[in-house]
Scaffold this motif. Sequence first.
Motif, mmCIF file in Angstrom:
data_model
loop_
_atom_site.group_PDB
_atom_site.id
_atom_site.type_symbol
_atom_site.label_atom_id
_atom_site.label_comp_id
_atom_site.label_asym_id
_atom_site.label_seq_id
_atom_site.Cartn_x
_atom_site.Cartn_y
_atom_site.Cartn_z
ATOM 1 N N ALA A 49 77.486 40.042 33.001
ATOM 2 C CA ALA A 49 76.777 39.546 34.176
ATOM 3 C C ALA A 49 75.765 40.584 34.625
ATOM 4 O O ALA A 49 76.053 41.784 34.584
ATOM 5 C CB ALA A 49 77.750 39.241 35.310
ATOM 6 N N THR A 50 74.604 40.121 35.040
ATOM 7 C CA THR A 50 73.568 41.003 35.554
ATOM 8 C C THR A 50 73.048 40.471 36.884
ATOM 9 O O THR A 50 73.130 39.266 37.162
ATOM 10 C CB THR A 50 72.391 41.137 34.574
ATOM 11 N N ILE A 51 72.500 41.379 37.668
ATOM 12 C CA ILE A 51 71.853 40.985 38.913
ATOM 13 C C ILE A 51 70.624 41.854 39.102
ATOM 14 O O ILE A 51 70.701 43.080 38.972
ATOM 15 C CB ILE A 51 72.823 41.061 40.117
ATOM 16 N N THR A 52 69.499 41.221 39.359
ATOM 17 C CA THR A 52 68.262 41.969 39.524
ATOM 18 C C THR A 52 68.239 42.666 40.885
ATOM 19 O O THR A 52 69.095 42.434 41.743
ATOM 20 C CB THR A 52 67.052 41.027 39.437
ATOM 21 N N SER A 53 67.254 43.522 41.063
ATOM 22 C CA SER A 53 67.114 44.193 42.356
ATOM 23 C C SER A 53 66.909 43.177 43.476
ATOM 24 O O SER A 53 67.313 43.412 44.616
ATOM 25 C CB SER A 53 65.953 45.176 42.314
ATOM 26 N N GLY A 54 66.346 42.035 43.136
ATOM 27 C CA GLY A 54 66.119 40.979 44.127
ATOM 28 C C GLY A 54 67.291 40.050 44.324
ATOM 29 O O GLY A 54 67.233 39.139 45.159
ATOM 30 N N GLY A 55 68.342 40.251 43.538
ATOM 31 C CA GLY A 55 69.545 39.452 43.725
ATOM 32 C C GLY A 55 69.693 38.258 42.812
ATOM 33 O O GLY A 55 70.607 37.437 42.992
ATOM 34 N N SER A 56 68.854 38.119 41.799
ATOM 35 C CA SER A 56 68.977 36.993 40.872
ATOM 36 C C SER A 56 70.020 37.301 39.810
ATOM 37 O O SER A 56 69.916 38.313 39.127
ATOM 38 C CB SER A 56 67.623 36.711 40.217
ATOM 39 N N PRO A 57 71.004 36.407 39.649
ATOM 40 C CA PRO A 57 72.072 36.663 38.685
ATOM 41 C C PRO A 57 71.806 36.016 37.326
ATOM 42 O O PRO A 57 71.022 35.069 37.216
ATOM 43 C CB PRO A 57 73.277 36.003 39.348
ATOM 44 N N ASN A 58 72.495 36.539 36.336
ATOM 45 C CA ASN A 58 72.480 35.933 35.013
ATOM 46 C C ASN A 58 73.826 36.229 34.370
ATOM 47 O O ASN A 58 74.426 37.272 34.644
ATOM 48 C CB ASN A 58 71.341 36.481 34.162
ATOM 49 N N TYR A 59 74.283 35.308 33.516
ATOM 50 C CA TYR A 59 75.621 35.428 32.951
ATOM 51 C C TYR A 59 75.616 35.103 31.468
ATOM 52 O O TYR A 59 74.834 34.273 30.994
ATOM 53 C CB TYR A 59 76.583 34.468 33.653
ATOM 54 N N THR A 60 76.527 35.733 30.754
ATOM 55 C CA THR A 60 76.746 35.313 29.390
ATOM 56 C C THR A 60 77.476 33.973 29.415
ATOM 57 O O THR A 60 78.174 33.649 30.395
ATOM 58 C CB THR A 60 77.559 36.370 28.626
ATOM 59 N N SER A 61 77.336 33.206 28.343
ATOM 60 C CA SER A 61 77.862 31.845 28.342
ATOM 61 C C SER A 61 79.378 31.795 28.520
ATOM 62 O O SER A 61 79.918 30.819 29.049
ATOM 63 C CB SER A 61 77.472 31.136 27.048
#
Length: 114
Positions: A49-61
């Motif tokens: 899981a990642t989160i940008t400095s602006g708070g946008s998340p992303n996840y592995t499937s």
Amino acid sequence: QVQLVESGGGLVQAGGSLRLSCVASGIRFSINAMGWYRQAPGKQRELVATITSGGSPNYTSTVKGRFTITRDNAKSTVYLQMNSLKPEDTAVYYCNQVPRSFDWGQGTQVTVSA
């Protein structure tokens, strides 16, 4: 000196939940993309899981829809809410910058029993 301190792991039954925390010090936390990584026994460490400095998340499937990453810049802390845990989520969980830039912390063990 950069320090990453993870906490919140434990033993939980399948279907249960845990909330991990990672407190960062020695970095300009608010400008960094952060992520949660995990390493299961005998496997390579992977970014889940990642989160940008602006708070946008992303996840592995494999965790999408079950895990939620958030951050509190005022506390220099990144969180990972893990729901509907599965035995295959068993691993040591670490936080770090994305891409990884700092030495690893001690991690926090998550064990999910069937």
